[in-house]
Structure formats: structure tokens, C-alpha cells
Design a protein around this motif. Structure first.
Motif, mmCIF file in Angstrom:
data_model
loop_
_atom_site.group_PDB
_atom_site.id
_atom_site.type_symbol
_atom_site.label_atom_id
_atom_site.label_comp_id
_atom_site.label_asym_id
_atom_site.label_seq_id
_atom_site.Cartn_x
_atom_site.Cartn_y
_atom_site.Cartn_z
ATOM 1 N N UNK A 1 36.399 82.137 52.673
ATOM 2 C CA UNK A 1 37.888 81.320 52.889
ATOM 3 C C UNK A 1 37.912 81.931 54.318
ATOM 4 N N UNK A 2 38.445 79.940 54.795
ATOM 5 C CA UNK A 2 38.547 80.165 56.105
ATOM 6 C C UNK A 2 39.926 79.034 55.869
ATOM 7 N N UNK A 3 41.034 79.354 57.331
ATOM 8 C CA UNK A 3 41.665 78.857 57.742
ATOM 9 C C UNK A 3 42.134 78.085 58.936
ATOM 10 N N UNK A 4 42.708 77.350 59.092
ATOM 11 C CA UNK A 4 42.662 77.203 60.552
ATOM 12 C C UNK A 4 44.127 77.477 60.885
ATOM 13 N N UNK A 5 44.268 77.532 61.967
ATOM 14 C CA UNK A 5 45.562 78.458 62.445
ATOM 15 C C UNK A 5 46.260 77.354 64.110
ATOM 16 N N UNK A 6 46.908 77.385 64.260
ATOM 17 C CA UNK A 6 47.777 77.128 66.039
ATOM 18 C C UNK A 6 48.463 77.699 66.329
ATOM 19 N N UNK A 7 48.534 78.127 67.704
ATOM 20 C CA UNK A 7 49.755 78.280 68.029
ATOM 21 C C UNK A 7 49.903 77.531 69.146
ATOM 22 N N UNK A 8 51.574 77.766 68.918
ATOM 23 C CA UNK A 8 51.976 76.272 70.187
ATOM 24 C C UNK A 8 53.165 76.881 70.546
ATOM 25 N N UNK A 9 54.459 76.588 71.246
ATOM 26 C CA UNK A 9 55.258 77.020 71.852
ATOM 27 C C UNK A 9 56.203 77.366 70.680
ATOM 28 N N UNK A 10 55.940 77.535 70.072
ATOM 29 C CA UNK A 10 57.360 77.568 68.506
ATOM 30 C C UNK A 10 56.028 79.069 67.905
ATOM 31 N N UNK A 16 52.331 81.667 57.438
ATOM 32 C CA UNK A 16 51.875 82.027 56.278
ATOM 33 C C UNK A 16 51.395 81.851 56.024
ATOM 34 N N UNK A 17 49.830 82.752 56.039
ATOM 35 C CA UNK A 17 48.448 82.992 55.837
ATOM 36 C C UNK A 17 48.259 83.782 54.066
ATOM 37 N N UNK A 18 47.588 82.909 53.358
ATOM 38 C CA UNK A 18 47.680 83.750 51.291
ATOM 39 C C UNK A 18 46.359 83.819 51.831
ATOM 40 N N UNK A 19 45.498 85.189 52.015
ATOM 41 C CA UNK A 19 43.582 85.948 51.793
ATOM 42 C C UNK A 19 43.704 86.336 50.075
ATOM 43 N N UNK A 20 42.650 86.493 49.735
ATOM 44 C CA UNK A 20 41.916 87.133 48.921
ATOM 45 C C UNK A 20 41.033 88.557 48.952
ATOM 46 N N UNK A 25 38.144 86.963 55.330
ATOM 47 C CA UNK A 25 39.331 86.036 55.915
ATOM 48 C C UNK A 25 38.502 85.335 57.650
ATOM 49 N N UNK A 26 38.222 84.165 57.607
ATOM 50 C CA UNK A 26 37.727 83.088 59.079
ATOM 51 C C UNK A 26 38.783 82.480 59.273
ATOM 52 N N UNK A 27 38.955 82.625 60.351
ATOM 53 C CA UNK A 27 41.094 82.061 61.632
ATOM 54 C C UNK A 27 39.635 81.561 62.624
ATOM 55 N N UNK A 28 39.944 80.377 62.267
ATOM 56 C CA UNK A 28 39.199 79.485 62.844
ATOM 57 C C UNK A 28 41.124 79.212 63.892
ATOM 58 N N UNK A 29 40.887 79.456 65.607
ATOM 59 C CA UNK A 29 42.338 79.279 65.306
ATOM 60 C C UNK A 29 42.059 78.602 66.553
ATOM 61 N N UNK A 30 42.703 77.513 67.156
ATOM 62 C CA UNK A 30 43.194 76.864 68.815
ATOM 63 C C UNK A 30 45.193 77.006 69.716
ATOM 64 N N UNK A 54 43.072 76.763 74.497
ATOM 65 C CA UNK A 54 43.282 76.130 74.682
ATOM 66 C C UNK A 54 42.358 74.434 74.597
ATOM 67 N N UNK A 55 40.749 75.216 74.989
ATOM 68 C CA UNK A 55 40.292 74.466 75.155
ATOM 69 C C UNK A 55 39.064 74.251 73.724
ATOM 70 N N UNK A 56 38.883 74.929 73.077
ATOM 71 C CA UNK A 56 37.905 75.138 71.948
ATOM 72 C C UNK A 56 38.462 76.132 71.347
ATOM 73 N N UNK A 57 37.775 75.871 69.950
ATOM 74 C CA UNK A 57 39.059 76.879 68.762
ATOM 75 C C UNK A 57 37.552 77.493 69.126
#
Length: 87
Positions: A1-10, A16-20, A25-30, A54-57
Motif C-alpha cells: 500500500x502506497x500513499x502520496x503525502x505533501x507537507x505544506x505551510x498549513x 488522514x491515511x487509511x492502511x491495512x 505501508x509506503x508513504x512517498x512524501x514531499x 522540497x527537491x525530491x520525494x
């Protein structure tokens, strides 16, 4: 299971992430350039912390084993999200 996640100023998107349970669990974050402290993401219940660039996931990987709702936060605990682990 893979989730894409973005960190923002807000905060985090999604916040909310739902996982089994028992499935890796793989979270690809930037992080956005103006993300501030949200670029440091911590899953305390799983002993996982990562500073997103901020340069690469970047990838965060762990296996949530027990169903439940867990909180993830920035380094200052101002921004938070939840990881819902289902059976």
C-alpha cells in the motif's frame, strides 16, 4: 500500500491515511518550499521520523501491525494527521 503525502505551510495533505494492518505501508512524501516545521513528520507510535525535502520525494516505510487510530505530527506537534489502521 502506497500513499502520496505533501507537507505544506498549513499541514499535511492528506491528513488522514487509511492502511491495512500487517501490510507494509509506503508513504512517498514531499514538502512544499514554504512547508516550515511540517516538513519533519513523526509517527511516534512506530518510532519513525523523517525530514522531507522540497527537491525530491522521499519514502517512509513501516508496517503497522495493530488496528487503531494513530496520530502523526510535525516536529513541533502543531500540525497533525491521523493514520487509521484497519484489520
Amino acid at each position: 500500500q502506497t500513499i502520496e503525502l505533501r507537507a505544506t505551510a498549513f499541514g499535511y495533505s492528506p491528513n488522514r491515511i487509511v492502511a491495512k494492518a500487517g501490510v507494509p505501508l509506503r508513504i512517498v512524501g514531499i514538502a512544499d518550499e514554504n512547508a516550515g516545521c511540517s516538513r519533519a513528520i513523526t509517527f511516534r507510535d512506530f518510532g519513525v521520523q523523517k525530514v522531507l525535502s522540497s527537491g525530491a520525494p522521499q519514502t517512509i516505510e513501516f508496517t503497522p501491525k495493530t488496528p487503531g487510530t494513530y496520530v502523526y505530527t510535525c516536529s513541533m506537534r502543531m500540525f497533525r494527521g491521523e493514520l487509521v489502521v484497519v484489520a
